[in-house]
Design a protein around this motif. Structure first.
Motif, PDB file in Angstrom:
ATOM      1  N   THR A   1      -0.061  20.596 -11.016  1.00  0.00           N
ATOM      2  CA  THR A   1       1.252  19.867 -10.550  1.00  0.00           C
ATOM      3  C   THR A   1       0.968  18.479  -9.924  1.00  0.00           C
ATOM      4  O   THR A   1       1.770  17.462  -9.964  1.00  0.00           O
ATOM      5  CB  THR A   1       1.961  20.890  -9.713  1.00  0.00           C
ATOM      6  N   LEU A   2       0.055  18.455  -9.084  1.00  0.00           N
ATOM      7  CA  LEU A   2      -0.506  17.160  -8.481  1.00  0.00           C
ATOM      8  C   LEU A   2      -0.714  16.107  -9.348  1.00  0.00           C
ATOM      9  O   LEU A   2      -0.446  14.879  -9.434  1.00  0.00           O
ATOM     10  CB  LEU A   2      -1.387  17.398  -7.546  1.00  0.00           C
ATOM     11  N   SER A   3      -1.447  16.396 -10.591  1.00  0.00           N
ATOM     12  CA  SER A   3      -1.740  15.610 -11.576  1.00  0.00           C
ATOM     13  C   SER A   3      -0.705  15.222 -12.288  1.00  0.00           C
ATOM     14  O   SER A   3      -0.616  13.686 -12.494  1.00  0.00           O
ATOM     15  CB  SER A   3      -2.681  16.454 -12.523  1.00  0.00           C
ATOM     16  N   ALA A   4       0.435  15.861 -12.564  1.00  0.00           N
ATOM     17  CA  ALA A   4       1.801  15.427 -13.132  1.00  0.00           C
ATOM     18  C   ALA A   4       2.532  14.587 -12.322  1.00  0.00           C
ATOM     19  O   ALA A   4       3.011  13.518 -12.770  1.00  0.00           O
ATOM     20  CB  ALA A   4       2.450  16.769 -13.648  1.00  0.00           C
ATOM     21  N   SER A   5       2.554  14.730 -10.967  1.00  0.00           N
ATOM     22  CA  SER A   5       3.221  14.204 -10.083  1.00  0.00           C
ATOM     23  C   SER A   5       2.563  12.724  -9.956  1.00  0.00           C
ATOM     24  O   SER A   5       3.347  11.789  -9.855  1.00  0.00           O
ATOM     25  CB  SER A   5       3.343  14.736  -8.534  1.00  0.00           C
ATOM     26  N   ALA A   6       1.353  12.550  -9.833  1.00  0.00           N
ATOM     27  CA  ALA A   6       0.727  11.353  -9.568  1.00  0.00           C
ATOM     28  C   ALA A   6       1.120  10.740 -10.701  1.00  0.00           C
ATOM     29  O   ALA A   6       1.302   9.383 -10.768  1.00  0.00           O
ATOM     30  CB  ALA A   6      -0.702  11.546  -9.530  1.00  0.00           C
ATOM     31  N   GLU A   7       0.692  11.120 -12.032  1.00  0.00           N
ATOM     32  CA  GLU A   7       1.151  10.474 -13.159  1.00  0.00           C
ATOM     33  C   GLU A   7       2.529   9.784 -13.292  1.00  0.00           C
ATOM     34  O   GLU A   7       2.854   8.718 -13.964  1.00  0.00           O
ATOM     35  CB  GLU A   7       0.815  11.270 -14.683  1.00  0.00           C
TER      36      GLU A   7
ATOM     37  N   TRP B   1       0.648  -1.268   0.045  1.00  0.00           N
ATOM     38  CA  TRP B   1      -0.155  -0.042  -0.006  1.00  0.00           C
ATOM     39  C   TRP B   1       0.914   1.456  -0.052  1.00  0.00           C
ATOM     40  O   TRP B   1       0.231   2.537  -0.149  1.00  0.00           O
ATOM     41  CB  TRP B   1      -0.774   0.126   1.321  1.00  0.00           C
ATOM     42  N   TYR B   2       2.100   1.071   0.325  1.00  0.00           N
ATOM     43  CA  TYR B   2       3.058   2.285   0.514  1.00  0.00           C
ATOM     44  C   TYR B   2       3.195   3.275  -0.551  1.00  0.00           C
ATOM     45  O   TYR B   2       3.543   4.210  -0.697  1.00  0.00           O
ATOM     46  CB  TYR B   2       4.403   2.088   1.127  1.00  0.00           C
ATOM     47  N   ILE B   3       2.690   2.516  -1.911  1.00  0.00           N
ATOM     48  CA  ILE B   3       2.695   3.524  -3.074  1.00  0.00           C
ATOM     49  C   ILE B   3       1.296   3.860  -3.609  1.00  0.00           C
ATOM     50  O   ILE B   3       0.988   4.979  -3.945  1.00  0.00           O
ATOM     51  CB  ILE B   3       3.479   2.731  -4.322  1.00  0.00           C
ATOM     52  N   ALA B   4       0.315   2.858  -3.404  1.00  0.00           N
ATOM     53  CA  ALA B   4      -0.836   3.125  -3.880  1.00  0.00           C
ATOM     54  C   ALA B   4      -1.709   4.230  -3.105  1.00  0.00           C
ATOM     55  O   ALA B   4      -2.457   5.131  -3.564  1.00  0.00           O
ATOM     56  CB  ALA B   4      -1.787   1.770  -3.774  1.00  0.00           C
ATOM     57  N   ILE B   5      -1.518   4.137  -1.883  1.00  0.00           N
ATOM     58  CA  ILE B   5      -2.017   5.329  -1.033  1.00  0.00           C
ATOM     59  C   ILE B   5      -1.362   6.928  -1.079  1.00  0.00           C
ATOM     60  O   ILE B   5      -2.423   7.648  -1.533  1.00  0.00           O
ATOM     61  CB  ILE B   5      -1.848   5.070   0.619  1.00  0.00           C
ATOM     62  N   PRO B   6      -0.060   7.051  -1.454  1.00  0.00           N
ATOM     63  CA  PRO B   6       0.148   8.421  -1.953  1.00  0.00           C
ATOM     64  C   PRO B   6      -0.349   8.734  -3.202  1.00  0.00           C
ATOM     65  O   PRO B   6      -0.947   9.888  -3.474  1.00  0.00           O
ATOM     66  CB  PRO B   6       1.676   8.260  -1.874  1.00  0.00           C
TER      67      PRO B   6
ATOM     68  N   ILE C   1       4.533   9.319 -10.997  1.00  0.00           N
ATOM     69  CA  ILE C   1       4.711   8.020 -10.065  1.00  0.00           C
ATOM     70  C   ILE C   1       4.240   6.849 -10.222  1.00  0.00           C
ATOM     71  O   ILE C   1       5.027   5.745 -10.332  1.00  0.00           O
ATOM     72  CB  ILE C   1       4.082   8.519  -8.622  1.00  0.00           C
ATOM     73  N   ILE C   2       3.106   6.841 -11.032  1.00  0.00           N
ATOM     74  CA  ILE C   2       2.359   5.742 -11.762  1.00  0.00           C
ATOM     75  C   ILE C   2       3.306   5.163 -12.693  1.00  0.00           C
ATOM     76  O   ILE C   2       3.614   3.852 -12.724  1.00  0.00           O
ATOM     77  CB  ILE C   2       0.997   5.957 -12.142  1.00  0.00           C
ATOM     78  N   THR C   3       3.561   5.833 -13.676  1.00  0.00           N
ATOM     79  CA  THR C   3       4.443   5.513 -14.865  1.00  0.00           C
ATOM     80  C   THR C   3       5.649   4.772 -14.438  1.00  0.00           C
ATOM     81  O   THR C   3       6.070   3.732 -14.698  1.00  0.00           O
ATOM     82  CB  THR C   3       4.761   6.688 -15.892  1.00  0.00           C
TER      83      THR C   3
END
Length: 351
Positions: free
Chosen positions: A168-174, A121-126, A176-178
Motif C-alpha cells: 500500500t505504501l508503494s502504491a501511494s508513493a507512486e 520540500w513539502y512533497i519530496a519529504i513525504p 503521489i509522484i505521478t
C-alpha cells in the motif's frame, strides 16, 4: 491451497509464479538494453547518476536470479510432491526485499526530481518517508517469510498486514509522484505545448503502469490470499520501476532535440509572420538574430565586396606602374634633348 495437487490449485499457484517469472525475465532484458543505451548516450552524466543506474541494474539482476530459483525449487524440486506446495522457498523472501530496495531507490530518485523542479520540500519529504516505510515493511515481511517457511502461516493476520502495508505504501508513493508531475507539467504549458503534452503522456505511461500493477497485486493479495496470483504480479513490480527510472534518463536527449526543433520552428514562424517594414525587421533581428536567408545574403555581399576591392587594388597598382613608366620615359626624352642642344652649342667650325 486446501486441495494439494488439484489442477486449479496448481494453475493458480505454480502457473501464476511461472508466468510472472517469464514476464519478469522479459522486462529484465529491457532493463539491460536501457542500461547499455544510457551509458552510450550519456557518458558525461554525473558519477552518482551512473552509479545509480548500475545499482538498479544489479538489483534487478539479483531479483531475476531469485525469482528463477523460486520457480525452480517450487516446480522442479517439488515435482510430484504436492504436499510441499505450501512451502515457501527462502529465495522468495529475499526477492521481496530486493523489490523493496529497487522501489525505494526509484522513489527517492523521483522525489529528488520533484524537489528540483518545484523548489519545495513539502512533497519530496513525504514521498521519501513513504518509500522508507515501504522498505522497512518489506524487510520485516522477508524475515517473517524466511522464519515461517509456509504460505498458510504467512497469510495469518500478523505477518499479512505488514505485507499489505508495504504494498500500500508503494502504491501511494507512486500515485503521489505521478499526480504531482502531471499537475506540475500542466501548469507549465507555454509555447511548446506539444512537448509538455508528450511529457504528461510519458509520465502517465511510466508511472501509471507501475502504480496500476502495484494496485492490482494488492487487490489480488487482499481478495485471493490462498493462491499466488498476487505474487506473479509482484514479480513484475521491480522490473517496471527499474524501467521507469531508466526510461526517464534515456528520453532526455530526444526531448532536447524536440525542444530545439520546436524553437527553430517558432522562430521561423515568427519571422515569416511579421510585416516587412524596416522597424519590425530590425527589431526581429535584434531579438532573434539574422535568419538563414539574411546570413547567406550577407555572406554573398561580403564576398563580392572583397573580390571587387581586390580587383580595384590590382587595377590601381597597374595604373600607378604605367604612370611611373610614362614619367620615366618623359624624363629620358628631356635629358636627350638637353644633351643634343649642348653638343650643338660647343661645336667648333673650322674655316
Amino acid at each position: 491451497m486446501t486441495l494439494p495437487g488439484d489442477v486449479a490449485t496448481v494453475a493458480t499457484v505454480y502457473g501464476a509464479i511461472l508466468l510472472g517469472t517469464c514476464f519478469g525475465c522479459g522486462l529484465t532484458g529491457i532493463v539491460f538494453v536501457q542500461c547499455i543505451l544510457y551509458y552510450k548516450l550519456y557518458p558525461g552524466d554525473y558519477a552518482w547518476t551512473k552509479f545509480l543506474v548500475f545499482v538498479v541494474w544489479f538489483l534487478d539482476l539479483m531479483h531475476t536470479i531469485l525469482i528463477i530459483v523460486t520457480v525452480w525449487q517450487s516446480v522442479i524440486t517439488n515435482y510430484d510432491h504436492p504436499e510441499n506446495m505450501d512451502n515457501i522457498p527462502a529465495a522468495l523472501g529475499l526477492s521481496v526485499a530486493v523489490t523493496a530496495a529497487i522501489t525505494f531507490t526509484v522513489h527517492c530518485f523521483f522525489a529528488n526530481r520533484i524537489r528540483k523542479l518545484m523548489k519545495r520540500w513539502y512533497i519530496a519529504i513525504p514521498v521519501g518517508i513513504l518509500a522508507f516505510m515501504r522498505l522497512l515493511a518489506a524487510c520485516i515481511s522477508t524475515s517473517e517469510i524466511i522464519r515461517l517457511k509456509r504460505y498458510s502461516l504467512f497469510i495469518r493476520p500478523y505477518p499479512a498486514w505488514i505485507f499489505t502495508a508495504g504494498v500500500t505504501l508503494s502504491a501511494s508513493a507512486e500515485v503521489i509522484i505521478t499526480t504531482t508531475m502531471i499537475i506540475f507539467l500542466g501548469t507549465r504549458k507555454t509555447g511548446m505545448n506539444h512537448i509538455i503534452n508528450a511529457l504528461i503522456l510519458y509520465t502517465l505511461e511510466t508511472g501509471g503502469i507501475s502504480a496500476l500493477v502495484t494496485v492490482a497485486s494488492l487487490l489480488c493479495w487482499l481478495l485471493m490470499r490462498h493462491n499466488l496470483i498476487f505474487l506473479g504480479m509482484h514479480f513484475a513490480i521491480a522490473k517496471l520501476y527499474a524501467n521507469s527510472l531508466l526510461a526517464t534518463l534515456n528520453t532526455r536527449k530526444r526531448l532536447r532535440i524536440d525542444r530545439m526543433y520546436s524553437s527553430e520552428r517558432d522562430q521561423n514562424g515568427l519571422t515569416a509572420g511579421l510585416p516587412y517594414n524596416g522597424v519590425n525587421k530590425s527589431r526581429v533581428s535584434r531579438i532573434l538574430g539574422p535568419t538563414t536567408t539574411q546570413k547567406s545574403m550577407q555572406l554573398n555581399v561580403n564576398v563580392e565586396t572583397t573580390v571587387v576591392s581586390k580587383i580595384d587594388e590590382n587595377f590601381d597598382d597597374i595604373e600607378e606602374q604605367r604612370d611611373s613608366i610614362t614619367e620615366f620615359e618623359k624624363e629620358e626624352h628631356q635629358m636627350a634633348e638637353i644633351r643634343d642642344s649642348s653638343e650643338k652649342d660647343h661645336k667648333v667650325e673650322f674655316p
